[in-house]
Design a protein around this motif. Structure first.
Motif, PDB file in Angstrom:
ATOM      1  N   LEU A  68       0.716  -1.241  -0.074  1.00 33.69           N
ATOM      2  CA  LEU A  68       0.183   0.086  -0.026  1.00 33.69           C
ATOM      3  C   LEU A  68       0.932   1.235  -0.071  1.00 33.69           C
ATOM      4  CD1 LEU A  68      -2.786  -0.985   2.629  1.00 33.69           C
ATOM      5  CD2 LEU A  68      -3.172  -0.579   0.258  1.00 33.69           C
ATOM      6  N   ALA A  69       1.831   1.239   0.820  1.00 37.27           N
ATOM      7  CA  ALA A  69       2.773   2.406   0.899  1.00 37.27           C
ATOM      8  C   ALA A  69       3.467   2.584  -0.386  1.00 37.27           C
ATOM      9  CB  ALA A  69       3.847   2.216   2.025  1.00 37.27           C
ATOM     10  N   ALA A  70       3.902   1.541  -1.089  1.00 43.27           N
ATOM     11  CA  ALA A  70       4.590   1.780  -2.426  1.00 43.27           C
ATOM     12  C   ALA A  70       3.703   2.385  -3.463  1.00 43.27           C
ATOM     13  CB  ALA A  70       5.366   0.509  -2.803  1.00 43.27           C
ATOM     14  N   ASP A  71       2.411   1.793  -3.342  1.00 43.10           N
ATOM     15  CA  ASP A  71       1.575   2.147  -4.470  1.00 43.10           C
ATOM     16  C   ASP A  71       1.206   3.759  -4.191  1.00 43.10           C
ATOM     17  OD1 ASP A  71       1.871  -0.225  -5.385  1.00 43.10           O
ATOM     18  OD2 ASP A  71      -0.231  -1.013  -4.747  1.00 43.10           O
ATOM     19  N   THR A  72       0.865   4.262  -3.161  1.00 42.88           N
ATOM     20  CA  THR A  72       0.609   5.577  -2.754  1.00 42.88           C
ATOM     21  C   THR A  72       1.822   6.538  -2.985  1.00 42.88           C
ATOM     22  OG1 THR A  72       0.570   4.801  -0.373  1.00 42.88           O
ATOM     23  CG2 THR A  72      -1.468   4.858  -1.664  1.00 42.88           C
ATOM     24  N   GLY A  73       3.085   6.243  -2.789  1.00 42.38           N
ATOM     25  CA  GLY A  73       4.121   6.920  -2.598  1.00 42.38           C
ATOM     26  C   GLY A  73       4.486   7.488  -1.182  1.00 42.38           C
ATOM     27  N   ILE A  74       4.204   6.694  -0.461  1.00 45.77           N
ATOM     28  CA  ILE A  74       4.417   7.168   1.076  1.00 45.77           C
ATOM     29  C   ILE A  74       5.399   5.999   1.794  1.00 45.77           C
ATOM     30  CG2 ILE A  74       2.474   8.699   1.395  1.00 45.77           C
ATOM     31  CD1 ILE A  74       0.977   6.580   2.872  1.00 45.77           C
ATOM     32  N   SER A  75       6.104   6.331   2.783  1.00 48.31           N
ATOM     33  CA  SER A  75       6.791   5.513   3.342  1.00 48.31           C
ATOM     34  C   SER A  75       5.842   4.399   4.244  1.00 48.31           C
ATOM     35  CB  SER A  75       7.585   6.031   4.665  1.00 48.31           C
ATOM     36  OG  SER A  75       7.091   6.470   5.640  1.00 48.31           O
ATOM     37  N   PRO A  76       6.351   3.074   4.440  1.00 45.80           N
ATOM     38  CA  PRO A  76       5.497   2.355   5.220  1.00 45.80           C
ATOM     39  C   PRO A  76       5.062   2.783   6.697  1.00 45.80           C
ATOM     40  CG  PRO A  76       7.251   0.825   4.149  1.00 45.80           C
ATOM     41  CD  PRO A  76       7.424   2.548   4.006  1.00 45.80           C
ATOM     42  N   PRO A  77       6.059   3.267   7.614  1.00 43.47           N
ATOM     43  CA  PRO A  77       5.512   3.945   8.772  1.00 43.47           C
ATOM     44  C   PRO A  77       4.452   4.811   8.723  1.00 43.47           C
ATOM     45  CG  PRO A  77       7.748   3.822   8.961  1.00 43.47           C
ATOM     46  CD  PRO A  77       7.409   3.474   7.396  1.00 43.47           C
ATOM     47  N   THR A  78       4.421   5.834   7.592  1.00 43.40           N
ATOM     48  CA  THR A  78       3.345   6.933   7.191  1.00 43.40           C
ATOM     49  C   THR A  78       2.236   6.067   7.077  1.00 43.40           C
ATOM     50  OG1 THR A  78       5.107   8.520   6.697  1.00 43.40           O
ATOM     51  CG2 THR A  78       2.798   8.773   6.131  1.00 43.40           C
ATOM     52  N   CYS A  79       2.192   5.205   6.170  1.00 42.29           N
ATOM     53  CA  CYS A  79       1.011   4.478   5.659  1.00 42.29           C
ATOM     54  C   CYS A  79       0.471   3.676   6.993  1.00 42.29           C
ATOM     55  CB  CYS A  79       1.419   3.364   4.629  1.00 42.29           C
ATOM     56  SG  CYS A  79       0.137   2.324   3.974  1.00 42.29           S
ATOM     57  N   LEU A  80       1.054   3.046   7.571  1.00 43.45           N
ATOM     58  CA  LEU A  80       0.468   2.513   8.955  1.00 43.45           C
ATOM     59  C   LEU A  80      -0.337   3.402   9.760  1.00 43.45           C
ATOM     60  CD1 LEU A  80       0.201  -0.230  10.221  1.00 43.45           C
ATOM     61  CD2 LEU A  80       2.538   0.339  11.660  1.00 43.45           C
ATOM     62  N   ARG A  81       0.524   4.900  10.131  1.00 39.60           N
ATOM     63  CA  ARG A  81      -0.071   5.605  10.791  1.00 39.60           C
ATOM     64  C   ARG A  81      -1.495   6.173  10.332  1.00 39.60           C
ATOM     65  NH1 ARG A  81       5.189   7.351  11.672  1.00 39.60           N
ATOM     66  NH2 ARG A  81       4.951   8.870   9.852  1.00 39.60           N
ATOM     67  N   ARG A  82      -1.597   6.155   9.017  1.00 34.72           N
ATOM     68  CA  ARG A  82      -2.584   6.816   8.230  1.00 34.72           C
ATOM     69  C   ARG A  82      -3.668   5.907   8.451  1.00 34.72           C
ATOM     70  NH1 ARG A  82      -2.754  10.960   4.271  1.00 34.72           N
ATOM     71  NH2 ARG A  82      -0.993  12.108   4.167  1.00 34.72           N
TER      72      ARG A  82
END
Length: 173
Positions: free
Chosen positions: A28-42
């Motif tokens: 999900l993080a790679a597909d949205t262009g954000i880091s995995p920790p940021t993705c998890l927080r979101r």
């Protein structure tokens, strides 16, 4: 009341999840262009806000039918004699507790409720109808439409902002 807003990344995450909830946080993080920790927080923020109700697997009813038996799916319109709040709530609570009821909608105008129900076969539907409708003295009318073919089932929520909304959508939470 706390304000909550969604940006393009949130909408992209929600859309990706409703298409395939089995994807990993890293995907999900790679597909949205954000880091995995940021993705998890979101994702945690979206869950905490109640925007993600649950994650489930969608089964293939046509393929399961050959293994488990044919099965029936029906759309049922229900009209009640009394439409006061207590009567509507009581009926809704009772049908929602039954596993054969997949969806329940209060509607207007017309019938009071529209249900999507499943049964193994016609005797199973008869048992469901007696259990949910016949024994309830407040049920005035039942009209059932049996599905002969499901041509579309899309449980996803449209996430594109309407023309009247701003780039960031805000709700009071």
């Amino acid at each position: 009341m706390e304000s909550f807003s969604l940006d393009a990344v949130d909408l992209s995450l929600l859309d990706a999840l409703q298409r395939d909830a089995s994807r990993t946080n890293q995907q999900l993080a790679a597909d949205t262009g954000i880091s995995p920790p940021t993705c998890l927080r979101r994702l945690q923020r979206l869950r905490a806000a109640g925007l993600i109700e649950r994650q489930i697997a969608l089964l293939a009813p046509d393929k399961l039918a050959s293994l488990l038996g044919h099965g029936l799916q029906a759309v049922v319109e229900i009209s009640l004699d009394r439409q006061d709040s207590a009567a509507l709530d009581a009926f809704e609570l009772r049908v929602n507790a039954d596993d054969a009821v997949q969806q329940c909608y209060r509607v207007s105008p017309g019938p009071d409720f529209v249900l999507i129900v499943v049964a193994h076969d016609m005797p199973g539907y008869l048992a469901l109808a007696q259990r949910l409708f016949t024994v309830d003295a407040n049920v005035r009318n039942v009209k059932t439409f049996f599905s002969v073919k499901r041509s579309k089932f899309a449980p996803s929520v449209p996430l594109t902002p309407s023309a009247s909304s701003e780039a960031a959508t805000s709700w009071g939470c």
